[in-house]
Write an enzyme that holds these catalytic residues in place. Sequence first.
Site, PDB file in Angstrom:
ATOM      1  N   LYS A 147     -27.365  33.451 -27.753  1.00  0.00           N
ATOM      2  CA  LYS A 147     -28.088  33.543 -29.208  1.00  0.00           C
ATOM      3  C   LYS A 147     -27.725  31.632 -29.251  1.00  0.00           C
ATOM      4  O   LYS A 147     -28.712  30.938 -29.780  1.00  0.00           O
ATOM      5  CB  LYS A 147     -27.332  33.915 -30.602  1.00  0.00           C
ATOM      6  CG  LYS A 147     -27.355  33.578 -32.098  1.00  0.00           C
ATOM      7  CD  LYS A 147     -27.298  33.838 -32.928  1.00  0.00           C
ATOM      8  CE  LYS A 147     -25.611  33.353 -33.635  1.00  0.00           C
ATOM      9  NZ  LYS A 147     -25.334  32.663 -34.064  1.00  0.00           N
ATOM     10  N   ASN A 148     -25.759  31.371 -29.200  1.00  0.00           N
ATOM     11  CA  ASN A 148     -25.893  29.780 -29.794  1.00  0.00           C
ATOM     12  C   ASN A 148     -26.599  28.689 -28.825  1.00  0.00           C
ATOM     13  O   ASN A 148     -25.965  27.803 -29.139  1.00  0.00           O
ATOM     14  CB  ASN A 148     -24.427  29.528 -29.797  1.00  0.00           C
ATOM     15  CG  ASN A 148     -23.957  30.608 -30.953  1.00  0.00           C
ATOM     16  OD1 ASN A 148     -24.565  30.532 -32.311  1.00  0.00           O
ATOM     17  ND2 ASN A 148     -21.986  30.042 -31.386  1.00  0.00           N
ATOM     18  N   CYS A 207     -22.193  28.623 -46.331  1.00  0.00           N
ATOM     19  CA  CYS A 207     -22.860  30.320 -45.593  1.00  0.00           C
ATOM     20  C   CYS A 207     -21.499  31.103 -45.605  1.00  0.00           C
ATOM     21  O   CYS A 207     -20.426  30.981 -46.649  1.00  0.00           O
ATOM     22  CB  CYS A 207     -23.219  29.790 -44.275  1.00  0.00           C
ATOM     23  SG  CYS A 207     -21.890  30.049 -43.205  1.00  0.00           S
ATOM     24  N   ARG A 238     -20.412  24.685 -45.449  1.00  0.00           N
ATOM     25  CA  ARG A 238     -20.149  24.020 -43.767  1.00  0.00           C
ATOM     26  C   ARG A 238     -21.674  22.157 -43.932  1.00  0.00           C
ATOM     27  O   ARG A 238     -22.139  22.072 -44.552  1.00  0.00           O
ATOM     28  CB  ARG A 238     -21.769  25.415 -43.410  1.00  0.00           C
ATOM     29  CG  ARG A 238     -21.213  26.200 -42.822  1.00  0.00           C
ATOM     30  CD  ARG A 238     -20.260  26.631 -41.819  1.00  0.00           C
ATOM     31  NE  ARG A 238     -20.881  26.472 -40.340  1.00  0.00           N
ATOM     32  CZ  ARG A 238     -21.234  27.494 -40.197  1.00  0.00           C
ATOM     33  NH1 ARG A 238     -21.089  28.701 -40.447  1.00  0.00           N
ATOM     34  NH2 ARG A 238     -21.902  27.177 -38.330  1.00  0.00           N
ATOM     35  N   ASP A 292     -21.851  16.370 -42.527  1.00  0.00           N
ATOM     36  CA  ASP A 292     -21.683  14.575 -42.851  1.00  0.00           C
ATOM     37  C   ASP A 292     -21.476  14.371 -41.567  1.00  0.00           C
ATOM     38  O   ASP A 292     -22.387  12.684 -40.873  1.00  0.00           O
ATOM     39  CB  ASP A 292     -20.059  14.768 -43.526  1.00  0.00           C
ATOM     40  CG  ASP A 292     -19.361  15.562 -42.721  1.00  0.00           C
ATOM     41  OD1 ASP A 292     -19.419  16.925 -42.552  1.00  0.00           O
ATOM     42  OD2 ASP A 292     -18.238  14.719 -42.939  1.00  0.00           O
ATOM     43  N   LEU A 293     -21.069  14.787 -40.145  1.00  0.00           N
ATOM     44  CA  LEU A 293     -20.981  14.479 -39.034  1.00  0.00           C
ATOM     45  C   LEU A 293     -22.343  13.907 -38.595  1.00  0.00           C
ATOM     46  O   LEU A 293     -22.906  13.029 -38.269  1.00  0.00           O
ATOM     47  CB  LEU A 293     -20.601  14.821 -38.170  1.00  0.00           C
ATOM     48  CG  LEU A 293     -19.356  15.035 -38.643  1.00  0.00           C
ATOM     49  CD1 LEU A 293     -17.907  15.887 -37.961  1.00  0.00           C
ATOM     50  CD2 LEU A 293     -18.047  14.189 -39.154  1.00  0.00           C
ATOM     51  N   ASP A 331     -15.143  32.198 -33.392  1.00  0.00           N
ATOM     52  CA  ASP A 331     -16.670  33.814 -32.791  1.00  0.00           C
ATOM     53  C   ASP A 331     -16.492  35.073 -32.438  1.00  0.00           C
ATOM     54  O   ASP A 331     -16.287  36.114 -33.418  1.00  0.00           O
ATOM     55  CB  ASP A 331     -18.041  33.074 -32.144  1.00  0.00           C
ATOM     56  CG  ASP A 331     -18.501  31.883 -33.461  1.00  0.00           C
ATOM     57  OD1 ASP A 331     -18.364  31.745 -34.810  1.00  0.00           O
ATOM     58  OD2 ASP A 331     -19.122  31.526 -32.806  1.00  0.00           O
ATOM     59  N   ARG A 353     -28.699  39.297 -36.609  1.00  0.00           N
ATOM     60  CA  ARG A 353     -29.233  38.344 -35.609  1.00  0.00           C
ATOM     61  C   ARG A 353     -28.328  37.918 -34.664  1.00  0.00           C
ATOM     62  O   ARG A 353     -28.675  36.895 -34.207  1.00  0.00           O
ATOM     63  CB  ARG A 353     -28.283  36.895 -37.146  1.00  0.00           C
ATOM     64  CG  ARG A 353     -28.340  37.362 -38.766  1.00  0.00           C
ATOM     65  CD  ARG A 353     -28.155  36.049 -39.627  1.00  0.00           C
ATOM     66  NE  ARG A 353     -27.384  35.379 -38.941  1.00  0.00           N
ATOM     67  CZ  ARG A 353     -26.061  34.392 -38.643  1.00  0.00           C
ATOM     68  NH1 ARG A 353     -25.429  34.986 -39.270  1.00  0.00           N
ATOM     69  NH2 ARG A 353     -25.994  32.952 -37.968  1.00  0.00           N
TER      70      ARG A 353
HETATM   71  C1  UD1 Z   1     -21.430  26.652 -34.170  1.00  0.00           C
HETATM   72  C2  UD1 Z   1     -21.692  27.735 -34.238  1.00  0.00           C
HETATM   73  C3  UD1 Z   1     -20.635  28.647 -34.651  1.00  0.00           C
HETATM   74  C4  UD1 Z   1     -19.410  28.791 -33.614  1.00  0.00           C
HETATM   75  C5  UD1 Z   1     -19.002  27.478 -34.290  1.00  0.00           C
HETATM   76  C6  UD1 Z   1     -17.491  26.924 -34.248  1.00  0.00           C
HETATM   77  C7  UD1 Z   1     -24.415  27.895 -33.306  1.00  0.00           C
HETATM   78  C8  UD1 Z   1     -25.104  28.206 -33.630  1.00  0.00           C
HETATM   79  N1  UD1 Z   1     -23.063  27.760 -34.119  1.00  0.00           N
HETATM   80  O1  UD1 Z   1     -21.357  26.232 -35.657  1.00  0.00           O
HETATM   81  O2  UD1 Z   1     -20.814  30.118 -34.150  1.00  0.00           O
HETATM   82  O3  UD1 Z   1     -18.333  29.344 -34.569  1.00  0.00           O
HETATM   83  O4  UD1 Z   1     -19.600  26.451 -33.501  1.00  0.00           O
HETATM   84  O5  UD1 Z   1     -17.418  26.740 -32.423  1.00  0.00           O
HETATM   85  O6  UD1 Z   1     -24.295  27.440 -32.048  1.00  0.00           O
HETATM   86  N2  UD1 Z   1     -17.589  20.654 -39.601  1.00  0.00           N
HETATM   87  C9  UD1 Z   1     -17.548  19.332 -40.867  1.00  0.00           C
HETATM   88  N3  UD1 Z   1     -18.625  17.907 -40.939  1.00  0.00           N
HETATM   89  C10 UD1 Z   1     -19.894  18.837 -39.736  1.00  0.00           C
HETATM   90  C11 UD1 Z   1     -19.741  19.234 -39.117  1.00  0.00           C
HETATM   91  C12 UD1 Z   1     -19.001  20.335 -39.345  1.00  0.00           C
HETATM   92  O7  UD1 Z   1     -17.121  19.013 -41.207  1.00  0.00           O
HETATM   93  O8  UD1 Z   1     -20.707  17.796 -40.370  1.00  0.00           O
HETATM   94  C13 UD1 Z   1     -16.580  21.160 -39.468  1.00  0.00           C
HETATM   95  C14 UD1 Z   1     -17.407  22.906 -40.345  1.00  0.00           C
HETATM   96  O9  UD1 Z   1     -17.519  23.000 -41.438  1.00  0.00           O
HETATM   97  C15 UD1 Z   1     -16.194  23.570 -39.318  1.00  0.00           C
HETATM   98  C16 UD1 Z   1     -15.915  22.724 -38.292  1.00  0.00           C
HETATM   99  O10 UD1 Z   1     -16.635  21.917 -38.713  1.00  0.00           O
HETATM  100  O11 UD1 Z   1     -15.373  23.855 -40.148  1.00  0.00           O
HETATM  101  C17 UD1 Z   1     -16.912  23.832 -36.990  1.00  0.00           C
HETATM  102  O12 UD1 Z   1     -18.184  23.274 -36.993  1.00  0.00           O
HETATM  103  P1  UD1 Z   1     -19.287  23.422 -35.871  1.00  0.00           P
HETATM  104  O13 UD1 Z   1     -18.519  22.394 -34.730  1.00  0.00           O
HETATM  105  O14 UD1 Z   1     -20.173  22.004 -36.246  1.00  0.00           O
HETATM  106  O15 UD1 Z   1     -19.757  25.135 -36.026  1.00  0.00           O
HETATM  107  P2  UD1 Z   1     -21.410  24.706 -36.057  1.00  0.00           P
HETATM  108  O16 UD1 Z   1     -22.049  24.457 -35.297  1.00  0.00           O
HETATM  109  O17 UD1 Z   1     -21.850  24.790 -37.398  1.00  0.00           O
END
Ligand code: UD1
Length: 426
Positions: A30-31, A124, A129, A132-133, A315, A407
Amino acid sequence: MGVAVLSGAQRLVIGGGKRLSGELEVQGAKNSILPLLSGTVLCRGESVLHNCPHLTDADAACRILNCLGCKCKREQNSISINSEQLVNTDVPLELMREMRSSIVFLGAILGRAGHCRLSFPGGCELGPRPIDLHILALRKMGVDIKEEHGYLDCNAPKGIRGAHISLSIPSVGATENIILAAVTAKGNTEINNAAREPEIVDLAAFLNKCGAKITGAGTGTIIIEGVPKLGGAQHSVIPDRIVAATYLCCAAITRGELLLKNADFNHISAVIPAFEQMGCSIYTYGKDRIYINASKNLRAPHKIITSVHPGFPTDAQPMIMALASTLKGTTVFVETIFDNRFRHAQELSRLGAKISVDNRVAVVEGVERLTGADLEATDLRGGAALVTAALFAEGTSTITGISHIDRGYDDLVGNLRKIGADIENK
Ligand code: UD1
């Protein structure tokens, strides 16, 4: 492409206590499929993705593609996407809300069109979620982003330009969005502290087949040389490592045995030691098979600390927690990625599990018996954890909220029935 209602069911009914045994094929990830589908927006031509699981999140991504003017067609496990014409660069609110990961379309639409308008994804089930990055990086690449009334208005009037980006957290989604925006940017992009997840490697492999020049995917430094345009390509989605881990947990909790086909041992190398510490026999066969036998007396692993890849995946934490709750001994879980990732613990307690949660730490004391109960899934992997535990619990359990499970799992019920589970949609 129409909406696929996968189960149409309101709840799962599970009769616990059946030992699982047999073979299963692991679905595509899925990811991976979500960023890959988004990546096809950049391709001026037709792409075909194979090994695509039937998931409501994948259907939602196809609806976004159709809305952009890309023509998506599914035939069994293959999805063809013709992105010759992009007629729209805005994604309406209702499509963005269908899945949180729709933010991965941001980099791709910008890369193709230089502008787009998306609604802010918001929080979520797992907690806030932030993106900002993603925004910081895209601004560095010359994108003007206005955040107004819950929308992101993005414009790169002079085109997207390559940049040197250091991520403060190796965010999976931010790394994907930067790659997608950078492949057709002017100049080179270097991402430091990039996410190293296998799904990043898969995205880069597909984009390179389409003509992109990406090196270093799977390491902390990714370099993207901008190219003028991408064509289409054929690509097979990698196996879903979290689904593989789920089935291993289901087999282990029933003290059964299972052969997984189309699985990648390397992608779950951080989860394997947990099964070994429990006393399971777990091996890899050839390139893509994993065998587990959990018929011995199992004991609880001491500590599970989630972390970014190649660490223990967040996960997989809920399903391992379900399993640990039935093993002799105490396991301490430390969740380092998300704020609110123990919601399943309360539901597991309804079955008789002994779990105490304090913020990001959960302590699980294994019990000999769980007994069936009415449960509610509140997120995807939490839902899979409830299914795992219900397979062990004496008597009947019902699980509502199964749209969360649809999902990410392609025919979970059919697959578990195939290896001897008493589970049905009702
Ligand atoms: C992806 C996966 C999800 C998995 C996660 C961590 C998909 C569709 N989803 O989610 O299943 O659990 O990786 O392995 O691939 N963060 C910030 N700012 C940002 C972005 C992230 O603070 O701009 C924080 C998030 O709140 C979280 C952490 O970084 O605490 C990790 O997030 P991220 O690696 O971005 O996960 P996703 O891509 O959302």
